[in-house]
Design a protein around this motif. Structure first.
Motif, mmCIF file in Angstrom:
data_model
loop_
_atom_site.group_PDB
_atom_site.id
_atom_site.type_symbol
_atom_site.label_atom_id
_atom_site.label_comp_id
_atom_site.label_asym_id
_atom_site.label_seq_id
_atom_site.Cartn_x
_atom_site.Cartn_y
_atom_site.Cartn_z
ATOM 1 N N ALA A 1 0.828 -1.200 0.000
ATOM 2 C CA ALA A 1 0.000 0.000 0.000
ATOM 3 C C ALA A 1 0.866 1.255 0.000
ATOM 4 C CB ALA A 1 -0.928 -0.014 1.215
ATOM 5 N N GLU A 2 1.923 1.243 0.756
ATOM 6 C CA GLU A 2 2.811 2.411 0.814
ATOM 7 C C GLU A 2 3.407 2.718 -0.557
ATOM 8 O OE1 GLU A 2 6.694 4.013 3.377
ATOM 9 O OE2 GLU A 2 5.893 1.987 3.683
ATOM 10 N N GLN A 3 3.717 1.685 -1.316
ATOM 11 C CA GLN A 3 4.292 1.880 -2.646
ATOM 12 C C GLN A 3 3.263 2.403 -3.650
ATOM 13 O OE1 GLN A 3 5.814 -2.110 -3.048
ATOM 14 N NE2 GLN A 3 7.914 -1.482 -2.591
ATOM 15 N N CYS A 4 1.986 2.323 -3.314
ATOM 16 C CA CYS A 4 0.929 2.859 -4.184
ATOM 17 C C CYS A 4 0.732 4.358 -4.012
ATOM 18 C CB CYS A 4 -0.397 2.168 -3.886
ATOM 19 S SG CYS A 4 -0.537 0.477 -4.458
ATOM 20 N N GLU A 5 1.171 4.904 -2.899
ATOM 21 C CA GLU A 5 0.831 6.279 -2.550
ATOM 22 C C GLU A 5 1.263 7.297 -3.606
ATOM 23 O OE1 GLU A 5 -1.080 7.159 -0.201
ATOM 24 O OE2 GLU A 5 -0.929 5.782 1.498
ATOM 25 N N LYS A 6 2.536 7.311 -3.953
ATOM 26 C CA LYS A 6 3.026 8.312 -4.898
ATOM 27 C C LYS A 6 2.439 8.131 -6.289
ATOM 28 C CE LYS A 6 7.236 10.374 -6.803
ATOM 29 N NZ LYS A 6 8.735 10.354 -6.810
#
Length: 325
Positions: free
Chosen positions: A282-287
């Motif tokens: 999920a963190e890698q989806c943010e940007k």
């Protein structure tokens, strides 16, 4: 599942033993609680079935966080949101909290301390989820502490959530890994039925995370691949045009090996869905999601006719839509 209620037997004359206003909702094939001896669907369930066909397409329209209401109703296993009532909380009710689901499919629960949990993922009997939920909420506010609120057939006339909730209050979902929020930390021990329901619910829950960089986008993990499901507030035709422009230009990706695979329709809104690699968190989806939101805003602002390639892309997106509600 909710507990079945004892059925009222018909008298010798076959007359109903329960008045219409008292008849609870039961399964379509179960005996009608009025005591007629007929199945519910062939007796008092007819009126309920007719009401369900008269659906309100956007039941959460006008509420703060409409897109998140849709996500919690259809996509998110375990989440809670504090609710703010117009005029404040009644005496003896310290808080009202929306929950995706409650044990034994209870529509609502008044806890021992007087606080209220209102479940979102229950069936509609009136065809208007906002009216059903408002009816359940009103009953929960008045029921005795320590008591679940049973389902019932909701009257055709009555308030809706929009009449009860403060439209200016922030709607901020908290997504949970499991359903431990069912049991207060102060509780010494859970009821065995609640504990069993909790265990089943936790086993079935799909890991889900709400993105922070954009509104109403939810990452979820499944065995074969991960997904991003993003509830969007734009009119469907306008959004399809914008997505088609981006698809034709190769602009719908949100990272390496990601793909826009289609969309859901849910409660009058569109929910585009991306396939993600199993390694993408999920963190890698943010940007990349925030960058996509910028591209989408530009595409939504365009009124130019679609090119032939964009029309083909639009047709492909339309063919990959699935209606949830």
């Amino acid at each position: 599942m909710a507990k079945k209620r004892p059925q009222t037997k018909a008298g010798k004359t076959g007359q109903a033993q329960v008045t219409n206003g008292e008849i609870p909702v039961v399964g379509a094939r179960e005996p009608c609680p009025c005591g007629s001896g007929r199945r519910y669907k062939a007796c008092h369930g007819r009126a309920a079935a007719h009401a369900v066909t008269e659906l309100v397409q956007r039941p959460f329209e006008g509420l703060a966080g409409e897109c998140d209401w849709v996500a919690l109703r259809e996509l998110v296993p375990a989440a809670t949101v504090p609710l703010t009532l117009k005029g404040g909380l009644p005496e003896g009710v310290p808080s009202v909290t929306l929950a995706t689901v409650l044990p034994m499919a209870w529509p609502a629960l008044r806890r021992d301390d007087g606080s209220v949990l209102l479940a979102l993922q229950n069936d509609s009997t009136s065809g208007d989820l906002a009216r059903d939920l408002a009816d359940t909420l009103q009953r929960a506010l008045e029921t005795e502490p320590g008591t679940p609120v049973p389902p019932r057939r909701v009257p055709a006339e009555g308030p809706r959530l929009q009449d009860l909730l403060d439209a200016d209050a922030v709607f901020a979902p908290e997504v949970h890994e499991g359903f431990e929020f069912w049991i207060p930390q102060s509780a010494e021990g859970a009821d065995p039925e609640v504990a069993a329901s909790l265990e089943r619910a936790n086993a079935a829950a799909i890991p889900t995370v709400k993105l922070a960089s954009v509104d109403s986008a939810y990452w979820c993990e499944t065995p074969d691949k991960n997904h991003l499901r993003w509830v969007m507030p734009y009119p469907e035709e306008k959004l399809l045009d914008a997505l088609a422009r981006l698809q034709a230009a190769g602009g719908t990706s949100i990272g390496a090996d990601t793909r826009l695979v289609g969309s859901f329709r849910a409660h009058g809104l569109m929910v585009p869905v991306w396939d993600l690699p199993t390694s993408m968190t999920a963190e890698q989806c943010e940007k990349p999601a925030a960058e996509f939101a910028e591209r989408l805003a530009e595409a939504l602002a365009s009124d130019a006719p679609l090119t032939a390639e964009e029309r083909r892309a639009r047709g492909g997106l339309t063919n990959r839509q699935v209606t949830l509600s």
